[in-house]
Design a protein around this motif. Structure first.
Motif, short mmCIF file in Angstrom:
data_model
loop_
_atom_site.label_atom_id
_atom_site.label_comp_id
_atom_site.label_asym_id
_atom_site.label_seq_id
_atom_site.Cartn_x
_atom_site.Cartn_y
_atom_site.Cartn_z
N UNK A 46 0.85 -1.05 -0.15
CA UNK A 46 -0.18 0.02 0.12
C UNK A 46 0.85 1.24 0.07
N UNK A 47 2.09 1.04 0.62
CA UNK A 47 3.06 2.25 0.43
C UNK A 47 3.40 2.62 -0.96
N UNK A 48 3.41 1.46 -1.64
CA UNK A 48 4.01 1.58 -3.12
C UNK A 48 2.77 2.09 -3.85
N UNK A 49 1.51 1.60 -3.60
CA UNK A 49 0.31 2.27 -4.15
C UNK A 49 -0.03 3.56 -3.94
N UNK A 50 0.37 4.15 -2.86
CA UNK A 50 0.13 5.24 -2.40
C UNK A 50 0.98 6.71 -3.04
N UNK A 51 2.09 5.79 -3.84
CA UNK A 51 3.06 6.86 -4.59
C UNK A 51 3.13 6.38 -5.95
N UNK A 52 4.05 7.29 -6.65
CA UNK A 52 4.41 6.80 -8.01
C UNK A 52 5.49 5.78 -8.10
N UNK A 53 5.67 5.17 -8.98
CA UNK A 53 6.87 4.17 -9.37
C UNK A 53 8.15 5.02 -9.11
N UNK A 54 8.29 6.09 -9.57
CA UNK A 54 9.50 6.80 -9.29
C UNK A 54 9.71 7.13 -7.98
N UNK A 55 8.74 7.48 -7.18
CA UNK A 55 8.81 7.67 -5.82
C UNK A 55 9.39 6.23 -5.27
N UNK A 56 9.00 5.24 -5.46
CA UNK A 56 9.31 4.02 -4.85
C UNK A 56 10.80 3.81 -5.22
N UNK A 57 11.11 3.97 -6.38
CA UNK A 57 12.77 3.71 -6.75
C UNK A 57 13.45 4.69 -6.10
N UNK A 58 13.00 6.00 -6.08
CA UNK A 58 13.64 6.95 -5.02
C UNK A 58 14.28 6.78 -3.89
N UNK A 59 12.92 5.98 -3.26
CA UNK A 59 13.01 5.72 -1.80
C UNK A 59 13.83 4.61 -1.43
N UNK A 60 13.83 3.67 -2.32
CA UNK A 60 14.71 2.38 -2.44
C UNK A 60 16.05 2.63 -2.63
N UNK A 61 16.45 3.54 -3.48
CA UNK A 61 17.72 4.05 -3.51
C UNK A 61 18.21 4.99 -2.35
N UNK A 62 17.36 5.69 -1.73
CA UNK A 62 17.72 6.27 -0.28
C UNK A 62 18.13 5.48 0.86
N UNK A 63 18.26 4.23 0.78
CA UNK A 63 18.28 3.44 1.96
C UNK A 63 19.75 3.07 2.00
N UNK A 64 20.57 3.04 1.11
CA UNK A 64 22.05 3.00 1.27
C UNK A 64 22.50 4.28 1.72
N UNK A 65 22.13 5.43 1.59
CA UNK A 65 22.30 6.86 2.17
C UNK A 65 21.86 6.86 3.39
N UNK A 66 20.64 6.22 3.84
CA UNK A 66 20.16 6.13 5.15
C UNK A 66 21.10 5.63 6.10
N UNK A 67 21.46 4.17 5.74
CA UNK A 67 22.41 3.40 6.54
C UNK A 67 23.78 4.07 6.78
N UNK A 68 24.29 4.53 5.53
CA UNK A 68 25.56 5.18 5.70
C UNK A 68 25.65 6.53 6.64
N UNK A 69 24.53 7.12 6.35
CA UNK A 69 24.59 8.47 7.19
C UNK A 69 25.22 9.68 6.32
N UNK A 70 25.17 10.79 7.03
CA UNK A 70 25.67 11.80 6.27
C UNK A 70 27.16 11.83 5.82
N UNK A 71 27.69 12.27 4.77
CA UNK A 71 29.04 12.14 4.54
C UNK A 71 29.94 12.91 5.54
N UNK A 72 29.48 14.04 5.87
CA UNK A 72 30.35 14.78 6.90
C UNK A 72 29.42 15.92 7.20
N UNK A 73 29.87 16.66 8.37
CA UNK A 73 28.97 17.65 9.07
C UNK A 73 29.18 18.80 8.08
N UNK A 74 28.06 19.34 8.19
CA UNK A 74 28.07 20.87 7.37
C UNK A 74 29.09 21.67 7.53
N UNK A 75 29.69 21.85 8.75
CA UNK A 75 31.15 22.69 9.28
C UNK A 75 32.35 22.10 8.23
#
Length: 263
Positions: A46-75
């Protein structure tokens, strides 16, 4: 790599395991395939159904970034920008083209290229603000995707419980089996609440936070590059960026609007 997500999830599930062990409950009673498949599969569906396929692909790709975390602090970008200011002051803006290969990220590289090409300050501001807005939009889509799954999961768990209780009512002529069957029926509700609060909502919250850090970094790059374009001294660039890095985006926004609204 920022281990906060993995540490937090392990701690959460560890607390659950500790509770089950201390109460003498059975793990097998909770690890029932049927309700787990319903809750996890239907929630994602239902999460996929409530979004577009492009949104789903974008969300799946973001999982790697989510696990790694930010590359560095803004400072961390401030020393780079101060170095660019020093080089521009001594060798001119065109010399910044030599720094493209060593730029810390694509956004900074794009800004340096615009400086070296002699772009107008207003055009640079517009291009960089557009890139910030596009990045913010992508970050929101990914976070909302997992947040929506977290919102659906508890309700789907209740659906699974209702289905199982319906099956229980069909077996009222077998009183010896009613207890285990009723207990199993509530496993769906458990997994709905568990997956929402231990998996989906933490993923959404972490993506939101990582996105905020990324936008803060891009804001510092934007202000730093524009200050370099204006010919500001390196120490002025450094002090300005340090001041901006201590202000949250929410606190910064009203000040920006106030400047824009001033006559």
């Amino acid at each position: 790599m920022d281990p906060a997500f993995l540490v937090g999830v392990v701690l959460a599930f560890g607390a659950l395991v500790a509770m089950i062990t201390m109460e003498g409950a059975s793990f097998q009673a909770l690890l029932i395939p049927a309700p787990m498949i319903l809750v996890l599969g239907a929630s994602i569906g239902v999460g996929i159904a409530s979004h577009t396929l492009r949104d789903t692909v974008l969300a799946v790709k973001s999982l790697g970034r989510m696990v790694r975390g930010p590359r560095s602090t803004p400072e961390a970008v401030i020393p780079h920008l101060v170095g660019y200011a020093e080089k521009a002051r001594s060798d001119g803006l065109l010399a910044l083209e030599q720094e493209l290969d060593s730029a810390p990220d694509d956004f900074t590289r794009q800004a340096l290229q615009a400086l070296a090409d002699g772009a107008d300050a207003e055009d640079m501001r517009q291009i960089m603000d557009d890139e910030v807005a596009a990045t913010a939009s992508r970050n929101r889509v990914a976070a909302r995707f997992f947040s929506s799954i977290g919102g659906y999961a508890p309700t789907i768990g209740i659906v699974g419980t209702v289905v199982s209780l319906t099956h229980v009512l069909e077996k009222l002529d077998e009183p010896d089996h009613l207890g285990p069957m009723i207990a199993a029926a509530f496993v769906a509700t458990l997994w709905g609440l568990l997956s929402a609060n231990f998996i989906w909502n933490p993923i959404a919250g972490r993506l939101h936070r990582i996105g905020a850090i990324e936008l803060e970094r891009m804001t510092l790059v934007t202000e730093g590059v524009l200050a370099i374009h204006a010919g500001s001294a390196p120490h002025v660039v450094q002090e300005r960026l340090r001041a901006l890095s201590t202000v949250t985006p929410r606190e910064r926004a009203p000040k920006k609007h106030a400047v824009e609204d001033a006559p």
